[in-house]
Design a protein around this motif. Sequence first.
Motif, PDB file in Angstrom:
ATOM      1  N   CYS A   7     -10.396  72.009  31.548  1.00 30.47           N
ATOM      2  CA  CYS A   7     -10.815  71.960  30.149  1.00 30.47           C
ATOM      3  C   CYS A   7     -12.300  71.624  30.128  1.00 30.47           C
ATOM      4  CB  CYS A   7     -10.044  70.887  29.385  1.00 30.47           C
ATOM      5  SG  CYS A   7     -10.701  70.573  27.747  1.00 30.47           S
ATOM      6  N   ASN A  59      -9.466  67.899  31.826  1.00 23.47           N
ATOM      7  CA  ASN A  59      -8.055  68.035  32.200  1.00 23.47           C
ATOM      8  C   ASN A  59      -7.848  69.368  32.923  1.00 23.47           C
ATOM      9  OD1 ASN A  59      -5.168  67.971  32.140  1.00 23.47           O
ATOM     10  ND2 ASN A  59      -5.260  69.223  30.279  1.00 23.47           N
ATOM     11  N   CYS A  74      -6.881  66.937  25.040  1.00 21.53           N
ATOM     12  CA  CYS A  74      -7.856  66.658  23.981  1.00 21.53           C
ATOM     13  C   CYS A  74      -7.723  67.605  22.794  1.00 21.53           C
ATOM     14  CB  CYS A  74      -9.273  66.693  24.522  1.00 21.53           C
ATOM     15  SG  CYS A  74      -9.882  68.351  24.852  1.00 21.53           S
ATOM     16  N   CYS A 133     -12.727  67.935  28.179  1.00 18.80           N
ATOM     17  CA  CYS A 133     -12.266  66.635  28.689  1.00 18.80           C
ATOM     18  C   CYS A 133     -12.000  66.619  30.200  1.00 18.80           C
ATOM     19  CB  CYS A 133     -11.019  66.181  27.951  1.00 18.80           C
ATOM     20  SG  CYS A 133      -9.533  67.059  28.457  1.00 18.80           S
ATOM     21  N   CYS A 189      -6.019  72.964  25.382  1.00 18.70           N
ATOM     22  CA  CYS A 189      -5.886  71.749  26.180  1.00 18.70           C
ATOM     23  C   CYS A 189      -4.889  70.799  25.521  1.00 18.70           C
ATOM     24  CB  CYS A 189      -7.243  71.067  26.328  1.00 18.70           C
ATOM     25  SG  CYS A 189      -7.135  69.512  27.225  1.00 18.70           S
TER      26      CYS A 189
HETATM   27 ZN   LIG Z   1      -9.314  68.848  27.061  1.00 20.28          ZN
END
Ligand SMILES: [Zn+2]
Length: 409
Positions: free
Chosen positions: A325, A330, A347, A328, A344
């Motif tokens: 992502c 991830n 977030c 963030c 995502c």
């Molecule tokens: Zn994210």
Amino acid sequence: MITAAKVKLYPNEGQKILLEKHFGSCRFVYNYFLKKRDEYYITHRDAQRSSLNYFDTNNMLIELKKEHPWLYEINAQSLQMSLRFLDNALKNFFHKNTEHPKFKRKGINEYFAVPQHIKIQGNRIYFPKFSEGIYFKGSKDKLSEIRDINEIVITKDSGYYYCSIIYENEEELPEKKPLSSENSVGIDLGIEKFATLSNGIAIENPGFIKKVEKRIKRLQKQLSRKQKGSKNGSKHILKSQKEYMKLRNMREDFDDKISTAIAKQYDTIVIEDLNVHGMMQNHHISKSLSDVSFYYFKQKLEWKAEKYGKNMIEIGRFDPSSKICSRCGNIKHDLKLSDRIYHCDVCGLTIDRDLNAAKNIRKIGLIKVGSVRSEFTPVEIATSGLYGIYPYRQMSVVESGSSDALAEE
Ligand SMILES: [Zn+2]
């Protein structure tokens, strides 16, 4: 600066025969030693010295010539260059994980190189075995003023002969801009869209290229149904070769314009290396077409960056640019090739897949060269999924990052 110019050759009938002999002999030598080197490797696998090198084959070439005296008609250095090409292809196979070199076939990608004793006078090019010179056309550069030609490569395409002239240009290169995240861009190359930039600009594939690509795919399908060596088959081959040439010229023109625009606009350009996402794995034709065009585009971009004094950073194909992502950090492990939108779950970011990748490519590239201090927070880097990929760079970034950076964004 090393520059290349390509001209079209107009050989007379005698020269055509001799050119064909050069293609054929260089192919023969290449294939002969590819087989020899493969065989040697198989039988000497466990020996202390498991492979033949360029110099071995060069010595063996002397014997081969005695066996096949017609090889004496050929420029000896061109035959040696074939051995060099083979050597490079095998080195790439062993050390860079590229495909194993294939045997060359008549009529497909024919070329030979001449490394020395080349002279251009007016519109004629002179090199060993072609002492009367071959007439050429088609270059804006004043080629006859070149003092130092490094090498020429003669190719044949759709029945026409071409000569690429590689030479040292007197032109001085501009000084490089400092490497920084300022005015930097990440580029995601794709199949659907030609490119997506990290700032949101998308560059579509031009329609006329799509059209020709479709036509080639159709021709190839028809061709695979035709019998090998049939009259209809060879007519078809020539037809698809002509379409290929058209496509190459269009692509080249397109690549030229796009790479110039990008190199002029941005100071630091981050791009992935060849194997873009391993996309289109099941569509061999599209994949090979796009792989080739990515390669040429990247080469052009590299050259333009050099010309305008800009930086180009390449990131490896194993960096997970599409799964991270971009907000963030991830990692979405279950992202499928068919997912065009990246969502995502951590977030909540919802973003175009290619744009997300382009943003990550930029970030990964900048982290790689350690130019992210001002822009990305240590937490961002640590959580970006890049942690552990470049531990050394991470360390230096984290050490120099201040804790108040945590509050950003
Ligand atoms: Zn994210």
